[in-house]
Design a protein around this motif. Structure first.
Motif, short mmCIF file in Angstrom:
data_model
loop_
_atom_site.label_atom_id
_atom_site.label_comp_id
_atom_site.label_asym_id
_atom_site.label_seq_id
_atom_site.Cartn_x
_atom_site.Cartn_y
_atom_site.Cartn_z
N GLU A 38 66.25 48.32 60.73
CA GLU A 38 65.72 49.59 60.22
C GLU A 38 66.73 50.72 60.40
N ALA A 39 67.38 50.76 61.54
CA ALA A 39 68.33 51.83 61.83
C ALA A 39 69.60 51.74 61.00
N THR A 40 69.94 50.54 60.53
CA THR A 40 71.20 50.37 59.79
C THR A 40 70.98 50.04 58.33
N ASP A 41 69.74 50.01 57.88
CA ASP A 41 69.42 49.61 56.52
C ASP A 41 69.97 50.56 55.47
N LYS A 42 69.65 51.83 55.59
CA LYS A 42 70.07 52.82 54.61
C LYS A 42 70.73 53.98 55.31
N PRO A 43 71.83 54.47 54.75
CA PRO A 43 72.45 55.65 55.37
C PRO A 43 71.50 56.84 55.24
N VAL A 44 71.36 57.58 56.32
CA VAL A 44 70.50 58.75 56.31
C VAL A 44 71.32 59.93 55.84
#
Length: 55
Positions: A38-44
């Motif tokens: 979840e933390a690395t799935d999509k760049p925020v």
């Protein structure tokens, strides 16, 4: 393929992971995996968050 890793975590972090695992009906390992994915799935994207942002 799966790889095994060995990490050391503070007791409070382990308690928080275990609580998350219980809430999501998964194991400690499953919870850690879910949280990393979840933390690395999509760049925020945060507006102006980059120091080089010249907007």
């Amino acid at each position: 393929m799966k790889k095994r890793i060995n990490i050391t975590l503070e007791d409070e972090v382990v308690r928080r992971v275990d609580s998350y695992a219980d809430e999501h009906y998964t194991s400690r390992s499953g919870a850690i995996t879910m949280l990393i994915v979840e933390a690395t799935d999509k760049p925020v994207s945060k507006k102006g968050a980059s120091r080089g942002d010249k907007r």
